[in-house]
Design an enzyme around this catalytic site. Structure first.
Site, mmCIF file in Angstrom:
data_model
loop_
_atom_site.group_PDB
_atom_site.id
_atom_site.type_symbol
_atom_site.label_atom_id
_atom_site.label_comp_id
_atom_site.label_asym_id
_atom_site.label_seq_id
_atom_site.Cartn_x
_atom_site.Cartn_y
_atom_site.Cartn_z
ATOM 1 N N ASP A 1 88.367 30.164 0.716
ATOM 2 C CA ASP A 1 87.260 30.991 1.187
ATOM 3 C C ASP A 1 86.107 30.845 0.197
ATOM 4 O OD1 ASP A 1 85.482 32.984 1.958
ATOM 5 O OD2 ASP A 1 87.075 34.383 2.512
ATOM 6 N N GLU B 1 75.083 18.329 -4.239
ATOM 7 C CA GLU B 1 74.307 18.344 -5.479
ATOM 8 C C GLU B 1 74.580 17.095 -6.293
ATOM 9 O OE1 GLU B 1 73.821 20.860 -9.641
ATOM 10 O OE2 GLU B 1 74.982 21.717 -7.982
ATOM 11 N N LYS C 1 84.975 39.709 -2.867
ATOM 12 C CA LYS C 1 83.850 38.794 -2.652
ATOM 13 C C LYS C 1 82.551 39.247 -3.328
ATOM 14 C CE LYS C 1 85.880 36.974 1.526
ATOM 15 N NZ LYS C 1 85.798 36.679 2.948
ATOM 16 N N HIS D 1 70.106 14.314 -14.727
ATOM 17 C CA HIS D 1 69.695 14.710 -13.377
ATOM 18 C C HIS D 1 68.605 13.794 -12.832
ATOM 19 C CE1 HIS D 1 72.034 18.318 -14.188
ATOM 20 N NE2 HIS D 1 71.911 18.624 -12.915
#
Length: 423
Positions: free
Chosen positions: A324, A119, A250, A415
């Site tokens: 993770d 990104e 998670k 951006h």
């Protein structure tokens, strides 16, 4: 799932694509003709499948080399304990933010922070926040609490049976601790909670996991305790499961948000109006006003916590350091708070109840990820709390940068400059 009538009708027409519902339904039905072979996984079979797939899809030699060149083929055995059916190595950009000065209980110093992302503007934004914090002498950070849960569930014939089991189990914490200790020398069972629903009993075991993130550790220990319970309980469960989905593993959950899952950590900084103007081109008052508006916006949208973009920095750091990445779902909750002091300076703080990080085990020993941890001086035993404090400092930097850009009206411009207008 709900939808407005007009919009739902548009979606229905798009799904049908001019065909009848019967035709579309037939397309969605199971197709048992010419089923492909899905072989059992092994290194040899996977390599043969990959080569056949490359031929079938016409993958060019350059792309094949990108997936698995000579060096990657030599390194692939190093990843054996981290992935199955491996066909190559993935490359992604790695940027550097900082140095960020952290004045923490465990992390003390200037940290260069590697971030893996695709990104545009992300690394630049976090780097800008790091520059601001470091110019102010750094941020304070501390791990407040540590706990990782595994929550087995037990089904009994009746609620009275479940009650008898709970009475027995509540007196067996020391026995459970001894059983857990036989499975790990690093993790410790520190507490146990209970939730009853009819004839169902959920036991919530809380562990510390040393310098490992610890999900596998607590699963193995939890299974050993379940085996002990089945063998010794005066009331035999009809069935049981090592994880009941009560732990919040998670996924974002209110339980994990209001307690701790992993490491609860906070970071704060006091920033002068001059530094805010110099680095963010805005004012403390403008940032406070935007924070107030965005806090209400978060409440109105039902978000879990109040913050700008915790997931951005966490994901990039997790990928770079072998954490993770799926744990971002639970780790990226928490609170950002900005306030203007009586002197006109900006007080900024973040608190995260569930940072899931480790500096040993999992993916932390893989070549690239180990190098990134070593770059920060945070690889190996005794470093996990420091890594959690660095995470909090990084996220504070990211919150300052994004809220600074939004309050100054520079968010879209940044951006456009760093992503859409690049050559």
């Amino acid at each position: 799932m709900t939808g407005k009538r007009g919009l739902t009708q548009q979606h229905v027409m798009r799904i049908l694509g001019g065909e009848s519902p019967d035709v579309v339904a037939a397309r969605l039905a199971p197709d048992l003709a010419n089923l492909p072979d899905v072989p059992a996984g092994s290194a040899k079979v996977t390599r043969e499948r990959a080569e056949a797939l490359w031929e079938e899809t016409g993958l060019d030699q350059e792309s094949r080399k990108t997936l698995l060149d000579g060096a990657a083929a030599e390194e692939l055995p190093l990843y054996q304990g981290n992935i199955e059916n491996a066909i190559g190595l993935m490359k992604m950009p790695l940027g550097l933010a900082g140095p960020l000065r952290i004045n923490g209980v465990s992390a003390k110093g200037d940290y260069h922070i590697p971030l893996a992302t695709t990104e545009a503007a992300l690394v630049a934004s976090y780097h800008r926040g790091c520059r601001l914090l470091t110019a102010a002498g750094g941020c304070s950070a501390m791990v407040l609490y540590e706990s990782l849960s595994r929550a087995p569930a037990f089904v009994f014939k009746t609620a009275p049976d479940a009650c008898r089991f709970i009475i027995w189990a509540m007196e067996r914490l020391e026995d459970f601790q001894k059983v857990a200790a036989t499975t790990t020398s690093h993790g410790k069972l520190i507490d146990m909670g209970v939730t009853m629903e009819g004839n169902h009993v959920y036991l919530n075991f809380e562990f510390t996991t040393g310098d490992a993130s610890g999900q596998n550790m607590v699963t193995i220990a939890g299974q050993a305790i379940c085996d002990f319970i089945v063998e010794n309980s005066p009331v035999s469960p009809v069935r049981h499961y090592v994880e009941s989905n009560l732990s919040g593993d998670k996924k974002a959950s209110t339980k994990a948000y209001t307690t701790t899952r992993g490491k609860k950590v906070t970071a704060e900084a006091l920033l002068s109006a001059e530094l805010v103007k110099k680095h963010l081109h805005t004012t403390p008052r403008a940032m406070e006003q935007y924070w107030q508006m965005s806090a209400i916006g978060g409440v109105l949208s039902g978000t879990l916590g109040i913050h700008g973009h915790f997931a951005n920095g966490l994901t990039a750091l997790y990928l770079a350091t072998g954490q993770d990445a799926a744990c971002v779902a639970e780790s990226a909750t928490g609170v950002t708070r900005f306030e203007v002091t009586a002197e006109g300076d900006l007080y900024a703080t973040v608190t995260l109840p569930g940072i899931m990080v480790g500096t040993v085990g999992g993916g932390t020993g893989l070549p690239t990820q180990k190098a990134c941890l070593q770059l920060m001086g945070l690889h190996g035993a005794g470093k996990a709390r420091a890594l959690a404090e660095v995470c909090a400092g990084l996220l504070l930097a990211g919150e300052l940068s994004i809220i600074g850009a939004l309050s100054a009206g520079h968010f879209a411009r940044a951006h456009r400059k760093l992503a859409r207008d690049r050559k």
